[in-house]
Design a protein around this motif. Structure first.
Motif, PDB file in Angstrom:
ATOM      1  N   TRP A  65     -10.554  -3.335 -29.598  1.00  0.00           N
ATOM      2  CA  TRP A  65     -11.606  -2.342 -29.409  1.00  0.00           C
ATOM      3  C   TRP A  65     -12.848  -2.698 -30.219  1.00  0.00           C
ATOM      4  CZ3 TRP A  65     -10.813   0.754 -25.486  1.00  0.00           C
ATOM      5  CH2 TRP A  65      -9.515   1.165 -25.161  1.00  0.00           C
ATOM      6  N   ARG A  66     -13.996  -2.575 -29.594  1.00  0.00           N
ATOM      7  CA  ARG A  66     -15.280  -2.730 -30.275  1.00  0.00           C
ATOM      8  C   ARG A  66     -16.107  -1.471 -30.058  1.00  0.00           C
ATOM      9  NH1 ARG A  66     -17.474  -8.780 -28.555  1.00  0.00           N
ATOM     10  NH2 ARG A  66     -15.783 -10.010 -29.526  1.00  0.00           N
ATOM     11  N   ASP A  67     -17.026  -1.206 -30.965  1.00  0.00           N
ATOM     12  CA  ASP A  67     -17.963  -0.117 -30.747  1.00  0.00           C
ATOM     13  C   ASP A  67     -18.849  -0.444 -29.558  1.00  0.00           C
ATOM     14  OD1 ASP A  67     -17.013   1.331 -32.898  1.00  0.00           O
ATOM     15  OD2 ASP A  67     -18.489   0.519 -34.300  1.00  0.00           O
ATOM     16  N   GLY A  68     -19.136   0.561 -28.734  1.00  0.00           N
ATOM     17  CA  GLY A  68     -20.027   0.355 -27.605  1.00  0.00           C
ATOM     18  C   GLY A  68     -21.418  -0.056 -28.056  1.00  0.00           C
ATOM     19  N   VAL A  69     -22.143  -0.738 -27.175  1.00  0.00           N
ATOM     20  CA  VAL A  69     -23.458  -1.272 -27.540  1.00  0.00           C
ATOM     21  C   VAL A  69     -24.504  -0.179 -27.708  1.00  0.00           C
ATOM     22  CG1 VAL A  69     -23.069  -3.513 -26.482  1.00  0.00           C
ATOM     23  CG2 VAL A  69     -24.040  -1.656 -25.105  1.00  0.00           C
ATOM     24  N   GLY A  70     -24.206   1.016 -27.280  1.00  0.00           N
ATOM     25  CA  GLY A  70     -25.135   2.137 -27.394  1.00  0.00           C
ATOM     26  C   GLY A  70     -24.465   3.377 -26.859  1.00  0.00           C
ATOM     27  N   PRO A  71     -25.220   4.429 -26.562  1.00  0.00           N
ATOM     28  CA  PRO A  71     -24.609   5.613 -25.950  1.00  0.00           C
ATOM     29  C   PRO A  71     -24.130   5.308 -24.540  1.00  0.00           C
ATOM     30  CG  PRO A  71     -26.999   5.809 -25.972  1.00  0.00           C
ATOM     31  CD  PRO A  71     -26.664   4.600 -26.798  1.00  0.00           C
ATOM     32  N   ILE A  72     -23.076   5.976 -24.107  1.00  0.00           N
ATOM     33  CA  ILE A  72     -22.526   5.710 -22.778  1.00  0.00           C
ATOM     34  C   ILE A  72     -23.485   6.147 -21.678  1.00  0.00           C
ATOM     35  CG2 ILE A  72     -21.284   7.893 -22.466  1.00  0.00           C
ATOM     36  CD1 ILE A  72     -18.920   6.066 -21.420  1.00  0.00           C
ATOM     37  N   SER A  73     -24.479   6.928 -22.012  1.00  0.00           N
ATOM     38  CA  SER A  73     -25.489   7.348 -21.043  1.00  0.00           C
ATOM     39  C   SER A  73     -26.501   6.255 -20.736  1.00  0.00           C
ATOM     40  CB  SER A  73     -26.229   8.585 -21.571  1.00  0.00           C
ATOM     41  OG  SER A  73     -26.791   8.317 -22.852  1.00  0.00           O
ATOM     42  N   SER A  74     -26.460   5.150 -21.502  1.00  0.00           N
ATOM     43  CA  SER A  74     -27.433   4.075 -21.321  1.00  0.00           C
ATOM     44  C   SER A  74     -27.041   3.158 -20.165  1.00  0.00           C
ATOM     45  CB  SER A  74     -27.553   3.256 -22.604  1.00  0.00           C
ATOM     46  OG  SER A  74     -28.305   2.078 -22.386  1.00  0.00           O
ATOM     47  N   SER A  75     -28.011   2.735 -19.384  1.00  0.00           N
ATOM     48  CA  SER A  75     -27.751   1.791 -18.299  1.00  0.00           C
ATOM     49  C   SER A  75     -27.558   0.375 -18.803  1.00  0.00           C
ATOM     50  CB  SER A  75     -28.897   1.826 -17.283  1.00  0.00           C
ATOM     51  OG  SER A  75     -30.121   1.493 -17.901  1.00  0.00           O
ATOM     52  N   ALA A  76     -27.729   0.146 -20.111  1.00  0.00           N
ATOM     53  CA  ALA A  76     -27.539  -1.184 -20.686  1.00  0.00           C
ATOM     54  C   ALA A  76     -26.083  -1.472 -21.032  1.00  0.00           C
ATOM     55  CB  ALA A  76     -28.399  -1.348 -21.944  1.00  0.00           C
ATOM     56  N   GLY A  77     -25.236  -0.428 -21.081  1.00  0.00           N
ATOM     57  CA  GLY A  77     -23.831  -0.621 -21.400  1.00  0.00           C
ATOM     58  C   GLY A  77     -23.021  -1.009 -20.177  1.00  0.00           C
ATOM     59  N   ALA A  78     -21.724  -1.210 -20.391  1.00  0.00           N
ATOM     60  CA  ALA A  78     -20.860  -1.732 -19.330  1.00  0.00           C
ATOM     61  C   ALA A  78     -20.828  -0.823 -18.106  1.00  0.00           C
ATOM     62  CB  ALA A  78     -19.444  -1.931 -19.881  1.00  0.00           C
ATOM     63  N   VAL A  79     -20.665   0.490 -18.310  1.00  0.00           N
ATOM     64  CA  VAL A  79     -20.547   1.397 -17.171  1.00  0.00           C
ATOM     65  C   VAL A  79     -21.868   1.502 -16.424  1.00  0.00           C
ATOM     66  CG1 VAL A  79     -19.975   3.735 -16.438  1.00  0.00           C
ATOM     67  CG2 VAL A  79     -18.727   2.695 -18.329  1.00  0.00           C
ATOM     68  N   GLY A  80     -22.960   1.741 -17.158  1.00  0.00           N
ATOM     69  CA  GLY A  80     -24.260   1.878 -16.517  1.00  0.00           C
ATOM     70  C   GLY A  80     -24.710   0.628 -15.799  1.00  0.00           C
ATOM     71  N   ARG A  81     -24.469  -0.531 -16.408  1.00  0.00           N
ATOM     72  CA  ARG A  81     -24.884  -1.788 -15.788  1.00  0.00           C
ATOM     73  C   ARG A  81     -24.057  -2.078 -14.528  1.00  0.00           C
ATOM     74  NH1 ARG A  81     -27.765  -6.152 -17.885  1.00  0.00           N
ATOM     75  NH2 ARG A  81     -27.697  -5.168 -19.950  1.00  0.00           N
TER      76      ARG A  81
END
Length: 357
Positions: A65-81
């Protein structure tokens, strides 16, 4: 031969993109699979933690596990991208199904109580795509939305999301699994070439499902890199708990199950069979910073075999109501996945002693 000709026709009609639509990792690069564990609000320091937008990230190469790159609401993270193609105006080469028993803007939606307790996204082009299985109500926004966003209603509690990149041919098997689950599809795009290639997906988009008593289905799916995943799907007529009524025996392992315990008719831990099914009550991430939280703060759905090697992420709870609703889970025997989930179980409900006359 027919399937191959169909794919050639599809590519000719829709174009020939350079690569399939993959899951994108937090690194911004394509990955074979990833898991997101969205943490409950107030589970750590910082604005993202207080607001419920902090998450942990895992993929085959993350080393845990790693800390996410930012808030999950950001389009720059895995889910948003990964979901970004849904919100582009030039989406003519895409097919997608968005399903959720608690869809966005639920007003006017069909009664979800007869549909599968299921949440997910299929997104593909003529070369392949991904299946995102998750636990998040009112998510994701429909394709008509201006951009990716995270629902405010799903910030308070923990959530899980599993994304797996699949080759084109696997979506027929995925579609067949969904016919058992009977999901509530609230947005879709399945143009005629895709519908001809994937009749099960076309049936799901139209709200069709199987009607066989006690029916369930499991299938092995190979990811883009050939990694095996096992999909388990039950219909509303299965009439039993997914975990104690099928999954534990199918995997041949005791299972510790994390699910939403705040609903009515919760099923207690079950030790009646050769494999036990134990309800998780507390989760804790390793390390002095944790975080740790109770199951009452966690809407995520996952299970793990304490002795290995199985770990599964899905969208079903253990309660009386869901004995008669469709749903499922996706499992794997990946060391990286099992080693990440097995230490998370801090406490569980022991089985009740049988009453004595």
């Amino acid at each position: 031969m027919a399937a191959a000709l169909g794919r050639l026709l599809l590519a000719a009609l829709l174009g020939d993109p350079a690569a399939a639509l993959p899951c994108y990792g937090d690194s911004g690069r394509p990955v074979d699979w990833f898991v997101i564990y969205k943490l409950p609000a107030h589970s750590g320091a910082g604005e993202a933690a207080r607001s419920g937008l902090r998450y942990k990230y895992l993929d085959a190469d993350s080393g845990g596990w790693r800390d996410g790159v930012g808030p999950i609401s950001s389009s720059a993270g895995a889910v948003g991208r990964s979901l970004q193609p849904l919100y582009r105006s030039n989406a003519s080469q895409l097919a997608f199904l968005l399903y959720n028993d608690q869809p966005p803007k639920a007003g006017g939606a069909p009664d979800a109580s007869s549909r599968g307790h299921s949440k997910g996204v299929l997104l593909l082009d003529p070369n392949g795509g991904f299946w995102l299985v998750h636990s998040v109500p009112h998510f994701p926004p429909p394709s008509s939305s201006a951009a990716y966003s995270w629902p405010q209603s799903s910030q308070m509690y923990g959530q899980t999301l599993l994304c797996v990149s699949f080759p084109f041919r696997q979506f027929q098997d995925i579609g067949r699994q969904l016919t058992y689950i009977y999901p509530l599809v609230y947005d879709h795009k399945l143009d005629e070439p895709f519908a001809q290639e994937f009749p099960y997906l076309a049936a799901v988009a139209k709200g069709q499902h199987v009607h066989l008593k006690g029916c369930n289905s499991s299938v092995t799916l190979a990811s883009q890199k050939g990694t095996p995943f096992w999909s388990f799907a039950k219909s509303k007529d299965f009439g039993d708990d997914l975990y104690s009524g099928w999954l534990a025996a199918a995997l041949g392992n005791t299972l510790q199950v994390q699910f939403w315990p705040n609903s009515r008719g919760i099923l207690p831990s079950n030790c009646s069979g050769a494999q036990q099914v134990l309800d998780v009550t507390q989760t804790a991430f390793p390390g002095p910073a944790g975080p740790a939280f109770n199951a009452t703060e966690d809407h995520s759905k996952w299970c793990v075999a304490p002795a290995g090697p199985w770990a599964c992420v899905g969208d079903m709870n253990r309660n009386l109501g869901e004995l008669h609703r469709g749903g499922g889970t996706v499992c794997a025997q990946l060391p990286a996945l099992w080693k990440a989930f097995q230490p998370l179980v801090k406490a569980w409900e022991p089985c009740r002693e049988p009453s004595r006359a």
